[in-house]
Design a protein around this motif. Structure first.
Motif, PDB file in Angstrom:
ATOM      1  N   ASP A  10      60.255 -23.612  75.304  1.00 43.49           N
ATOM      2  CA  ASP A  10      58.853 -23.260  75.084  1.00 43.49           C
ATOM      3  C   ASP A  10      58.002 -23.538  76.319  1.00 43.49           C
ATOM      4  OD1 ASP A  10      59.663 -22.572  72.526  1.00 43.49           O
ATOM      5  OD2 ASP A  10      59.003 -24.462  71.644  1.00 43.49           O
ATOM      6  N   ARG A  56      62.780 -28.754  69.120  1.00 44.76           N
ATOM      7  CA  ARG A  56      61.892 -28.222  68.070  1.00 44.76           C
ATOM      8  C   ARG A  56      61.926 -29.036  66.785  1.00 44.76           C
ATOM      9  NH1 ARG A  56      63.992 -23.219  70.388  1.00 44.76           N
ATOM     10  NH2 ARG A  56      62.339 -22.397  71.730  1.00 44.76           N
ATOM     11  N   ARG A  63      56.454 -35.602  70.217  1.00 51.18           N
ATOM     12  CA  ARG A  63      56.120 -34.465  71.065  1.00 51.18           C
ATOM     13  C   ARG A  63      54.858 -34.704  71.874  1.00 51.18           C
ATOM     14  NH1 ARG A  63      56.982 -29.299  67.138  1.00 51.18           N
ATOM     15  NH2 ARG A  63      58.838 -30.101  66.176  1.00 51.18           N
TER      16      ARG A  63
END
Length: 74
Positions: A10, A56, A63
């Protein structure tokens, strides 16, 4: 080591895959991928899949960068 490859998830640099002999070894730089650091994979696509899945599925709190947490707490 013959070649190394950047692993981004990402748009975030999370580590590199280094080719050693007959496999790719993951070298992680993101704490969320600590469990994968040093693991060997048969091919580069397996490294990317494992890193993406692990990244993820990491808990939301892990995160967030420390600086972000400090800003939110202020």
């Amino acid at each position: 080591m013959k070649q190394s490859y950047v692993i981004e998830i990402d748009g975030v640099f999370v580590g590199a895959a280094a080719f050693y002999g007959d496999s790719y070894r993951f070298v992680g730089v993101d704490a969320r991928l600590k469990a994968l650091d040093g693991q060997r994979f048969a091919d580069l696509s397996q490294v990317r899949e494992a890193a993406g899945r692990t990244y993820r599925l990491a808990p939301l709190a892990s995160r967030m960068k420390t600086s972000t947490i400090a800003t939110l707490a202020a």
